[in-house]
Design an enzyme around this catalytic site. Sequence first.
Site, mmCIF file in Angstrom:
data_model
loop_
_atom_site.group_PDB
_atom_site.id
_atom_site.type_symbol
_atom_site.label_atom_id
_atom_site.label_comp_id
_atom_site.label_asym_id
_atom_site.label_seq_id
_atom_site.Cartn_x
_atom_site.Cartn_y
_atom_site.Cartn_z
ATOM 1 N N GLU A 1 39.025 50.644 36.918
ATOM 2 C CA GLU A 1 38.529 52.013 37.588
ATOM 3 C C GLU A 1 36.759 51.799 37.550
ATOM 4 O O GLU A 1 36.275 52.336 38.412
ATOM 5 C CB GLU A 1 38.553 53.293 36.182
ATOM 6 C CG GLU A 1 40.212 53.509 36.344
ATOM 7 C CD GLU A 1 41.239 52.723 35.390
ATOM 8 O OE1 GLU A 1 40.660 51.662 34.800
ATOM 9 O OE2 GLU A 1 42.327 52.774 35.687
ATOM 10 N N PRO B 1 48.087 35.345 35.146
ATOM 11 C CA PRO B 1 48.677 36.388 34.167
ATOM 12 C C PRO B 1 47.714 37.463 34.017
ATOM 13 O O PRO B 1 46.643 37.087 34.121
ATOM 14 C CB PRO B 1 48.830 35.539 32.889
ATOM 15 C CG PRO B 1 47.966 34.249 32.981
ATOM 16 C CD PRO B 1 48.105 33.841 34.358
ATOM 17 N N GLU C 1 38.144 35.046 37.976
ATOM 18 C CA GLU C 1 38.038 33.930 39.024
ATOM 19 C C GLU C 1 39.205 34.398 40.106
ATOM 20 O O GLU C 1 39.683 33.637 41.050
ATOM 21 C CB GLU C 1 38.495 32.700 38.611
ATOM 22 C CG GLU C 1 37.599 32.073 37.612
ATOM 23 C CD GLU C 1 37.525 30.761 37.485
ATOM 24 O OE1 GLU C 1 36.835 29.803 37.763
ATOM 25 O OE2 GLU C 1 38.673 30.481 36.524
ATOM 26 N N ASN D 1 46.471 46.975 41.658
ATOM 27 C CA ASN D 1 45.839 47.396 42.950
ATOM 28 C C ASN D 1 46.304 46.268 44.059
ATOM 29 O O ASN D 1 45.599 45.176 43.951
ATOM 30 C CB ASN D 1 44.428 47.138 42.546
ATOM 31 C CG ASN D 1 43.448 47.671 43.820
ATOM 32 O OD1 ASN D 1 44.138 47.748 44.803
ATOM 33 N ND2 ASN D 1 42.190 47.149 43.900
ATOM 34 N N PRO D 2 46.647 46.711 44.968
ATOM 35 C CA PRO D 2 47.113 45.814 46.158
ATOM 36 C C PRO D 2 45.813 45.540 47.275
ATOM 37 O O PRO D 2 46.099 44.660 47.924
ATOM 38 C CB PRO D 2 48.305 46.450 46.761
ATOM 39 C CG PRO D 2 48.158 47.752 46.720
ATOM 40 C CD PRO D 2 47.498 47.927 45.208
ATOM 41 N N GLU E 1 42.863 44.492 46.510
ATOM 42 C CA GLU E 1 42.308 43.255 46.496
ATOM 43 C C GLU E 1 42.799 42.034 47.034
ATOM 44 O O GLU E 1 42.056 41.546 47.711
ATOM 45 C CB GLU E 1 42.088 43.031 44.723
ATOM 46 C CG GLU E 1 41.282 44.122 44.009
ATOM 47 C CD GLU E 1 41.342 43.876 42.510
ATOM 48 O OE1 GLU E 1 40.593 44.441 41.906
ATOM 49 O OE2 GLU E 1 42.292 43.030 42.155
#
Length: 432
Positions: free
Chosen positions: A70, A277, A320, A344-345, A347
């Site tokens: 967020e 992960p 990273e 979030n896709p 990115e």
Amino acid sequence: MSASSGKPTPLYRLYRGVTAAIAPIAWASVARKLRKAGVPAERQKERLGVASLPRPPGQLVWFHAASVGESLSVLTLITRMGERLPATEFLITSGTPTSAELIAKRLPPRTRHQFAPLDVHGPVGRFYNHWRPEAGIFVESEIWPQMLVKGRERGTRLALLNARLSQKSVQGWKKRPKTARFLLDQFRLMLTQNDKTAQNLLDMGADRTRVKPGTNLKATSAPLPVDELALARIRGEIGDRRVWIASSTHAGEEETMLAAHKELLKTDPDLLLLLIPRHPDRGDVVKRLVAQAGLTCAQRSAAQTLAPDTQVYLADTLGETGTWYALCPLVFMGGSLLEIGGHNPFEPAQAGAAVITGPGYFNFRETFEPLIAQGGAVQITDAASLTAAVSRWLTDAQALEQACTAARSCVQDQAAALDTVVETLITALELE
């Protein structure tokens, strides 16, 4: 446009009393977590409303967000608003040490970060006494009753941005309609991610004239940063091997990733899985899972070099992910094989990657549905369907390129709405 000054409800007064009673326990828990994360004592006190920075002169706009996703999602918005309002200063608050660390690296001009005060009378009062924001913008589902009520009482003009509420939360509030209406009346404006959320707010008692469609801010965020030196080094270690990425995976998902990878290795023995992960502190646990699967592993946090026979590269570090996305245009997004809600896709899509997801992406439904419809993402359910999806895109360059193009296009469509969001906020919150 002004928010209603409806009377506090009995439930709100009860909340205020209960939070005051448990404040010492809450503070002890919060302080312990902050100390463990290495946060200095001076900054720990920000959670008590004690500021560690001076208030800048002039108009101050405050953004409050819960955590990493967020917080980062509003940085591009703050930058754009700052360009539109060149004399305005900004404050962003969040609750976690991780969010504070990442925000500090990407602060827009004229912006400072503080930890949010506990939602208790004393800390909230000290916060408002010091910062005196002209406007306060709460991101997603951050509805903290005392911060809202005391903000309106102090004359802070409030908005709810990128509003997203779980169905469970909505059902809970609908059982308390007077309190829901009272709290929502503190906002001058509620900008929602989708029509469903807008309807949920109306069902909870929101004033129809204050609920407006917005966009998913995560679509407008700047691309994740890329460490070019690290990228060049890892590319040299990978050579001409093919790669696929499993990102933001949770406990219970890595086993599926590894099972699919073992199957893929049967036809492509040099294939590399780059496993990220969601929580880097699970790195050692995930490494053991890799060993149990009979696969070789190099661990990023241990500075282990990626060798020609490494089958899994465990990227268990913080900050990273953008570098890893620059390596490969094929990303599985975790948190979706289980009932977690997805991640979030946008990115990976911003980085030019096609996306694979499980069915449990309900927290990002308004994001994934157009991505899937336009061909920028595909949904899988298990190791076999994941294997098939990865194999298809690894062996059909044209299909992968079409998917990557569709993903980028979907992001661009939603990002174009940012200027409209900025102007809507400026008008509703009287920030000219």
